[in-house]
Motif scaffolding. Structure first.
Motif, PDB file in Angstrom:
ATOM      1  N   ALA A   1      -4.025 -24.922  -5.897  1.00 32.32           N
ATOM      2  CA  ALA A   1      -5.285 -24.194  -5.702  1.00 32.32           C
ATOM      3  C   ALA A   1      -5.178 -23.171  -4.584  1.00 32.32           C
ATOM      4  N   PHE A   2      -4.277 -23.403  -3.627  1.00 37.14           N
ATOM      5  CA  PHE A   2      -4.116 -22.472  -2.510  1.00 37.14           C
ATOM      6  C   PHE A   2      -3.384 -21.185  -2.932  1.00 37.14           C
ATOM      7  N   TYR A   3      -2.850 -21.166  -4.153  1.00 34.91           N
ATOM      8  CA  TYR A   3      -2.174 -19.971  -4.644  1.00 34.91           C
ATOM      9  C   TYR A   3      -2.945 -19.298  -5.780  1.00 34.91           C
ATOM     10  N   ARG A   4      -4.221 -19.649  -5.886  1.00 41.05           N
ATOM     11  CA  ARG A   4      -5.074 -18.976  -6.864  1.00 41.05           C
ATOM     12  C   ARG A   4      -5.217 -17.500  -6.464  1.00 41.05           C
ATOM     13  N   GLY A   5      -5.083 -16.604  -7.427  1.00 44.72           N
ATOM     14  CA  GLY A   5      -5.206 -15.169  -7.148  1.00 44.72           C
ATOM     15  C   GLY A   5      -3.952 -14.542  -6.590  1.00 44.72           C
ATOM     16  N   LEU A   6      -2.820 -15.231  -6.664  1.00 40.07           N
ATOM     17  CA  LEU A   6      -1.578 -14.675  -6.118  1.00 40.07           C
ATOM     18  C   LEU A   6      -1.159 -13.399  -6.849  1.00 40.07           C
ATOM     19  N   GLY A   7      -1.397 -13.348  -8.177  1.00 38.95           N
ATOM     20  CA  GLY A   7      -0.987 -12.181  -8.964  1.00 38.95           C
ATOM     21  C   GLY A   7      -1.565 -10.875  -8.452  1.00 38.95           C
ATOM     22  N   PRO A   8      -2.912 -10.741  -8.412  1.00 34.66           N
ATOM     23  CA  PRO A   8      -3.481  -9.486  -7.901  1.00 34.66           C
ATOM     24  C   PRO A   8      -3.141  -9.225  -6.447  1.00 34.66           C
ATOM     25  N   ASN A   9      -2.973 -10.286  -5.663  1.00 30.52           N
ATOM     26  CA  ASN A   9      -2.604 -10.098  -4.256  1.00 30.52           C
ATOM     27  C   ASN A   9      -1.209  -9.497  -4.141  1.00 30.52           C
ATOM     28  N   LEU A  10      -0.289  -9.967  -4.986  1.00 33.29           N
ATOM     29  CA  LEU A  10       1.071  -9.423  -4.992  1.00 33.29           C
ATOM     30  C   LEU A  10       1.077  -7.961  -5.416  1.00 33.29           C
ATOM     31  N   VAL A  11       0.376  -7.663  -6.493  1.00 28.96           N
ATOM     32  CA  VAL A  11       0.332  -6.291  -6.996  1.00 28.96           C
ATOM     33  C   VAL A  11      -0.272  -5.359  -5.954  1.00 28.96           C
ATOM     34  N   GLY A  12      -1.398  -5.769  -5.374  1.00 28.66           N
ATOM     35  CA  GLY A  12      -2.084  -4.922  -4.404  1.00 28.66           C
ATOM     36  C   GLY A  12      -1.288  -4.687  -3.136  1.00 28.66           C
TER      37      GLY A  12
ATOM     38  N   PRO B   1      -9.781  -1.732  -7.562  1.00 26.22           N
ATOM     39  CA  PRO B   1     -10.021  -2.693  -8.645  1.00 26.22           C
ATOM     40  C   PRO B   1      -9.226  -3.988  -8.473  1.00 26.22           C
ATOM     41  N   ILE B   2      -8.005  -3.871  -7.958  1.00 23.61           N
ATOM     42  CA  ILE B   2      -7.179  -5.060  -7.741  1.00 23.61           C
ATOM     43  C   ILE B   2      -7.792  -5.934  -6.662  1.00 23.61           C
ATOM     44  N   TRP B   3      -8.307  -5.294  -5.590  1.00 21.28           N
ATOM     45  CA  TRP B   3      -8.887  -6.064  -4.485  1.00 21.28           C
ATOM     46  C   TRP B   3     -10.192  -6.740  -4.891  1.00 21.28           C
ATOM     47  N   VAL B   4     -10.956  -6.098  -5.790  1.00 21.57           N
ATOM     48  CA  VAL B   4     -12.182  -6.732  -6.279  1.00 21.57           C
ATOM     49  C   VAL B   4     -11.839  -8.033  -7.002  1.00 21.57           C
ATOM     50  N   ILE B   5     -10.859  -7.961  -7.889  1.00 22.23           N
ATOM     51  CA  ILE B   5     -10.452  -9.151  -8.648  1.00 22.23           C
ATOM     52  C   ILE B   5      -9.856 -10.195  -7.714  1.00 22.23           C
ATOM     53  N   LYS B   6      -9.046  -9.746  -6.773  1.00 20.25           N
ATOM     54  CA  LYS B   6      -8.446 -10.685  -5.817  1.00 20.25           C
ATOM     55  C   LYS B   6      -9.524 -11.405  -5.016  1.00 20.25           C
ATOM     56  N   THR B   7     -10.493 -10.667  -4.492  1.00 18.10           N
ATOM     57  CA  THR B   7     -11.548 -11.278  -3.689  1.00 18.10           C
ATOM     58  C   THR B   7     -12.327 -12.302  -4.496  1.00 18.10           C
ATOM     59  N   ARG B   8     -12.631 -11.980  -5.725  1.00 19.85           N
ATOM     60  CA  ARG B   8     -13.407 -12.902  -6.551  1.00 19.85           C
ATOM     61  C   ARG B   8     -12.608 -14.148  -6.910  1.00 19.85           C
ATOM     62  N   MET B   9     -11.322 -13.987  -7.166  1.00 21.49           N
ATOM     63  CA  MET B   9     -10.497 -15.147  -7.496  1.00 21.49           C
ATOM     64  C   MET B   9     -10.292 -16.055  -6.286  1.00 21.49           C
TER      65      MET B   9
END
Length: 318
Positions: free
Chosen positions: A67-78, A137-145
């Motif tokens: 659970a601590f790695y939720r949203g890793l994808g958009p964080n990596l891309v951004g 857009p990536i940061w919006v998705i990252k923040t929400r995830m």
């Protein structure tokens, strides 16, 4: 300027920055998640122990370590994209300024002064406006995830899932929530790199004065900057000091941005000014610094990893 391996310095800067962004994001993503949870928390006042409370909640109710790695994808891309673009611009600007500083007629690049580093870092940070617009857009998705667990109804399961849901429910404007405070964040990079380059120059100068061999060299040799003479401990300390300075000055924009990028932000805030007013009225000055503790715990190791990888990758590629 081209190195011994044929790569231009701007390419070296870009690859080093891209690699550093990936390394720091993978290693420190859990702290980023805790910081986001604190920033968007409107139900608790800022106090000691909040980070531990959130960590316990995630571990017990959201699936443990994964659970601590939720949203890793958009964080990596951004992060990797942001660092890569920044260093590309930064390296290109240093090349341009260096050519203007050429000391002889064969086109050899001359040394940059401290004022040149201020100029190049500040100008490169200004281009962060474009980067912010492209990556928002990536940061919006990252923040929400990162702000919700995967079991919450309507929570995004991936970067592509977030793109589809935002477009379907909010349209294109949904991808640009929090962009205004994000643009203020451009100043963070300028302050950080100005401080970092200045500290490197001061440290290099002090090392020359402490070394009797260096003191005996000619002025022309002493004038040539040599990042290679700075060690990993130097990069470690100097990058940390510059990050703390820039982070403490500009941190409030991160809180406002995170509030505006949450799932229900459009129902809670009418815009940036309204978000700032509500935080001030309901939470006071401390509300703008929610999550600063875990943020420093996150950004300092992140900065150390980023700059150690960046500087060593530059030396390796050059």
């Amino acid at each position: 300027m081209t190195g011994q391996n044929g790569l231009s310095s701007s390419v070296v800067e870009t690859v080093a920055g891209f690699t550093a962004g990936i390394a720091s994001t993978i290693s420190l993503h859990p702290l980023d998640l805790v910081k986001i949870r604190l920033q968007v928390d409107r139900s608790h006042s800022s106090r000691l122990g909040s980070s531990l409370r959130i960590i316990r909640q995630i571990a017990r109710h959201e699936g443990g370590l994964a659970a601590f790695y939720r949203g890793l994808g958009p964080n990596l891309v951004g992060n990797s994209t942001g660092w890569g673009l920044y260093f590309l611009c930064y390296g290109s600007l240093k090349d341009i300024v260096g050519r203007y500083r050429a000391r002889d007629g064969d086109g050899a690049q001359g040394p940059l002064t401290s004022s040149d580093y201020f100029l190049t870092s500040g100008t490169a940070a200004t281009t962060g406006i474009i980067t912010s617009a492209l990556t928002n857009p990536i940061w919006v998705i990252k923040t929400r995830m990162l702000s919700t667990g995967s079991q919450v109804p309507g929570a995004y399961t991936s970067l592509s899932s977030g793109v589809k849901q935002i477009y379907a429910t909010e349209g294109v404007k949904g991808f640009y929530r929090g962009l205004v405070p994000a643009l203020f964040g451009v100043s963070h990079g300028a302050l950080q790199f100005m401080a970092y380059e200045r500290l490197k120059i001061l440290r290099s100068d002090s090392m020359r004065l402490d070394d009797p061999v260096e003191r005996g060299l000619s002025d022309s040799v002493q004038a040539k900057p040599s990042l290679a003479r700075l060690g990993n401990i130097d990069f470690f300390v100097l990058s940390g000091l510059s990050k703390v300075f820039a982070g403490c000055v500009t941190y409030p924009y991160q809180v406002v941005r995170s509030r505006l990028q949450t799932y229900e932000a459009h129902l809670l805030y009418r815009g940036t000014t309204d978000a700032m007013r509500q935080i001030w009225v309901k939470e006071g000055f401390a509300g703008f610094y929610k999550g600063l503790g875990p943020n420093l715990f996150r950004v300092l190791p992140s900065t150390w990893v980023t700059f150690l990888v960046y500087e060593n990758m530059k030396l390796f590629l050059s």
